[in-house]
Scaffold this motif. Structure first.
Motif, PDB file in Angstrom:
ATOM      1  N   ALA A   1       1.735   1.845   6.287  1.00  0.00           N
ATOM      2  CA  ALA A   1       2.764   2.634   5.636  1.00  0.00           C
ATOM      3  C   ALA A   1       3.627   3.126   6.520  1.00  0.00           C
ATOM      4  O   ALA A   1       3.309   3.035   7.881  1.00  0.00           O
ATOM      5  CB  ALA A   1       2.118   3.822   4.921  1.00  0.00           C
ATOM      6  N   ILE A   2       4.837   3.485   6.221  1.00  0.00           N
ATOM      7  CA  ILE A   2       5.952   4.183   6.989  1.00  0.00           C
ATOM      8  C   ILE A   2       6.448   5.605   6.301  1.00  0.00           C
ATOM      9  O   ILE A   2       6.231   5.734   5.206  1.00  0.00           O
ATOM     10  CB  ILE A   2       7.170   3.142   7.308  1.00  0.00           C
ATOM     11  CG1 ILE A   2       7.730   2.859   5.922  1.00  0.00           C
ATOM     12  CG2 ILE A   2       6.698   2.034   8.154  1.00  0.00           C
ATOM     13  CD1 ILE A   2       8.930   2.063   5.822  1.00  0.00           C
TER      14      ILE A   2
ATOM     15  N   THR B   1       0.741  -1.187  -0.143  1.00  0.00           N
ATOM     16  CA  THR B   1      -0.129   0.126  -0.054  1.00  0.00           C
ATOM     17  C   THR B   1       0.981   1.272  -0.035  1.00  0.00           C
ATOM     18  O   THR B   1       1.912   1.431   0.760  1.00  0.00           O
ATOM     19  CB  THR B   1      -0.807   0.194   1.215  1.00  0.00           C
ATOM     20  OG1 THR B   1      -1.479  -1.091   1.370  1.00  0.00           O
ATOM     21  CG2 THR B   1      -1.826   1.132   1.123  1.00  0.00           C
ATOM     22  N   ASN B   2       0.366   2.175  -0.916  1.00  0.00           N
ATOM     23  CA  ASN B   2       1.059   3.602  -0.965  1.00  0.00           C
ATOM     24  C   ASN B   2      -0.037   4.486  -0.295  1.00  0.00           C
ATOM     25  O   ASN B   2      -1.022   4.503  -0.993  1.00  0.00           O
ATOM     26  CB  ASN B   2       1.573   3.859  -2.146  1.00  0.00           C
ATOM     27  CG  ASN B   2       2.589   3.236  -2.819  1.00  0.00           C
ATOM     28  OD1 ASN B   2       3.839   3.313  -1.935  1.00  0.00           O
ATOM     29  ND2 ASN B   2       2.683   2.631  -3.959  1.00  0.00           N
ATOM     30  N   TYR B   3       0.422   5.526   0.377  1.00  0.00           N
ATOM     31  CA  TYR B   3      -0.661   6.471   0.901  1.00  0.00           C
ATOM     32  C   TYR B   3      -0.469   7.635   0.298  1.00  0.00           C
ATOM     33  O   TYR B   3       0.745   8.098  -0.041  1.00  0.00           O
ATOM     34  CB  TYR B   3      -0.352   6.873   2.655  1.00  0.00           C
ATOM     35  CG  TYR B   3      -0.904   5.806   3.370  1.00  0.00           C
ATOM     36  CD1 TYR B   3      -1.123   4.606   3.153  1.00  0.00           C
ATOM     37  CD2 TYR B   3      -1.007   6.305   4.901  1.00  0.00           C
ATOM     38  CE1 TYR B   3      -1.461   3.809   4.187  1.00  0.00           C
ATOM     39  CE2 TYR B   3      -1.311   5.781   5.555  1.00  0.00           C
ATOM     40  CZ  TYR B   3      -1.869   4.133   5.439  1.00  0.00           C
ATOM     41  OH  TYR B   3      -2.100   3.477   6.685  1.00  0.00           O
ATOM     42  N   ASP B   4      -1.537   8.102  -0.431  1.00  0.00           N
ATOM     43  CA  ASP B   4      -1.560   9.494  -1.016  1.00  0.00           C
ATOM     44  C   ASP B   4      -2.111  10.471  -0.243  1.00  0.00           C
ATOM     45  O   ASP B   4      -3.270  10.694  -0.071  1.00  0.00           O
ATOM     46  CB  ASP B   4      -2.345   9.252  -2.493  1.00  0.00           C
ATOM     47  CG  ASP B   4      -2.191  10.322  -3.423  1.00  0.00           C
ATOM     48  OD1 ASP B   4      -1.467  11.209  -2.922  1.00  0.00           O
ATOM     49  OD2 ASP B   4      -3.035  10.403  -4.459  1.00  0.00           O
TER      50      ASP B   4
ATOM     51  N   SER C   1      -5.829   8.873   0.398  1.00  0.00           N
ATOM     52  CA  SER C   1      -6.407   7.707  -0.526  1.00  0.00           C
ATOM     53  C   SER C   1      -5.347   6.641  -0.529  1.00  0.00           C
ATOM     54  O   SER C   1      -4.193   6.870  -0.198  1.00  0.00           O
ATOM     55  CB  SER C   1      -6.568   8.350  -1.837  1.00  0.00           C
ATOM     56  OG  SER C   1      -5.523   8.648  -2.580  1.00  0.00           O
ATOM     57  N   PHE C   2      -5.614   5.332  -0.650  1.00  0.00           N
ATOM     58  CA  PHE C   2      -4.656   4.167  -0.606  1.00  0.00           C
ATOM     59  C   PHE C   2      -4.522   3.914  -2.171  1.00  0.00           C
ATOM     60  O   PHE C   2      -5.676   3.427  -2.812  1.00  0.00           O
ATOM     61  CB  PHE C   2      -5.246   3.142   0.407  1.00  0.00           C
ATOM     62  CG  PHE C   2      -5.635   3.559   1.621  1.00  0.00           C
ATOM     63  CD1 PHE C   2      -4.490   4.297   2.182  1.00  0.00           C
ATOM     64  CD2 PHE C   2      -6.676   3.005   2.438  1.00  0.00           C
ATOM     65  CE1 PHE C   2      -4.852   4.653   3.590  1.00  0.00           C
ATOM     66  CE2 PHE C   2      -6.871   3.499   3.786  1.00  0.00           C
ATOM     67  CZ  PHE C   2      -5.836   4.336   4.217  1.00  0.00           C
ATOM     68  N   ASN C   3      -3.607   3.608  -2.346  1.00  0.00           N
ATOM     69  CA  ASN C   3      -3.324   3.017  -3.824  1.00  0.00           C
ATOM     70  C   ASN C   3      -2.454   1.439  -3.385  1.00  0.00           C
ATOM     71  O   ASN C   3      -1.547   1.482  -2.770  1.00  0.00           O
ATOM     72  CB  ASN C   3      -2.195   3.751  -4.514  1.00  0.00           C
ATOM     73  CG  ASN C   3      -2.613   4.986  -4.978  1.00  0.00           C
ATOM     74  OD1 ASN C   3      -3.739   5.198  -5.522  1.00  0.00           O
ATOM     75  ND2 ASN C   3      -1.747   6.148  -4.419  1.00  0.00           N
ATOM     76  N   ASN C   4      -3.306   0.410  -3.670  1.00  0.00           N
ATOM     77  CA  ASN C   4      -2.942  -0.894  -3.032  1.00  0.00           C
ATOM     78  C   ASN C   4      -2.687  -1.801  -4.330  1.00  0.00           C
ATOM     79  O   ASN C   4      -3.565  -1.985  -5.047  1.00  0.00           O
ATOM     80  CB  ASN C   4      -4.118  -1.239  -2.247  1.00  0.00           C
ATOM     81  CG  ASN C   4      -3.639  -2.537  -1.527  1.00  0.00           C
ATOM     82  OD1 ASN C   4      -2.765  -2.618  -0.709  1.00  0.00           O
ATOM     83  ND2 ASN C   4      -4.601  -3.576  -1.592  1.00  0.00           N
ATOM     84  N   ASN C   5      -1.600  -2.543  -4.409  1.00  0.00           N
ATOM     85  CA  ASN C   5      -1.327  -3.662  -5.134  1.00  0.00           C
ATOM     86  C   ASN C   5      -1.603  -4.939  -4.262  1.00  0.00           C
ATOM     87  O   ASN C   5      -1.193  -5.122  -3.031  1.00  0.00           O
ATOM     88  CB  ASN C   5       0.152  -3.670  -5.755  1.00  0.00           C
ATOM     89  CG  ASN C   5       0.206  -2.602  -6.625  1.00  0.00           C
ATOM     90  OD1 ASN C   5      -0.207  -2.688  -7.629  1.00  0.00           O
ATOM     91  ND2 ASN C   5       0.624  -1.295  -6.491  1.00  0.00           N
TER      92      ASN C   5
END
Length: 203
Positions: free
Chosen positions: A79-80, A31-34, A188-192
């Motif tokens: 996330a970190i 997950t990437n936090y936007d 928002s969350f970008n999730n793979n």
């Protein structure tokens, strides 16, 4: 939302349903936090990993290639981040409902490969932020809490072990949006997602 559910039920009521499946899935979220804010600078964010679990019901429609599934899932979006002064970490769990349509484009010798698209609806059930060893409860933070939607696209390959069981491996990409946050801080969350599953077939 009620109209969408009603439309789905009407469409399904006109279909000749061939068989049904109960499915279990688990795997990993990357997950990437936007994060955006008008009032403060955001820390340097890095992607985090978390688990996901889903149990659901899938029906095979009249052309035997198109399927509809509805499931209950639990996703960890972590996330970190930080800067030269502080370090941060976020650990969250979201409970939700996933609706998915899939269509098979390859079938051969027990192997089926399909593309899928869906929409998830979820809400925060657990969240902690760690700032230099101090913890903050995220359930009171509007950019994390409230109602979220997550459009999702993916691919899945399944193999028929016998007439009643399929094993599957899949990939999904989703982006989650908060529908109820009206503050200046937007997230928002970008999730793979990597998915492993087992399907139990009932005819």
């Amino acid at each position: 939302m009620k109209k969408l559910l009603m439309f789905t039920l009407i469409v399904l009521s006109f279909q000749n349903i061939h068989s049904q499946e109960i499915y279990l899935q688990t795997g990993k979220n990357f997950t990437n936090y936007d994060y955006k804010s008008d009032t403060s600078s955001s820390p340097s964010l890095q992607s985090g990993t978390g688990n996901f679990y889903e149990i659901g019901y899938r029906i095979i429609l009249n052309n035997e290639k198109l399927k509809y599934a509805i499931g209950l899932n639990l996703n960890e979006y972590n996330a970190i981040g930080g800067n030269t002064v502080s370090s941060y970490s976020w650990n969250t769990q979201y409970l939700g409902v996933q609706n998915t349509f899939s269509i098979a484009f390859l079938k051969a010798s027990g192997l089926e490969v399909s593309a899928n698209a869906g929409l998830g609806i979820n809400t925060l059930i657990y969240g902690k932020q760690n700032i230099n060893g101090q913890y903050l409860d995220l359930s009171s933070q509007k950019e994390f809490s409230g109602l979220w939607i997550a459009p999702k696209l993916g691919l899945q390959a399944s193999y028929n072990v016998n007439n009643d069981i399929n094993l599957s491996l899949g990939y999904g990409y989703s982006k989650s949006f908060n529908l109820t946050n009206s503050t200046a801080e937007k997230l928002s969350f970008n999730n793979n997602q990597i998915q492993f599953g087992v399907n139990f077939i009932f005819r």
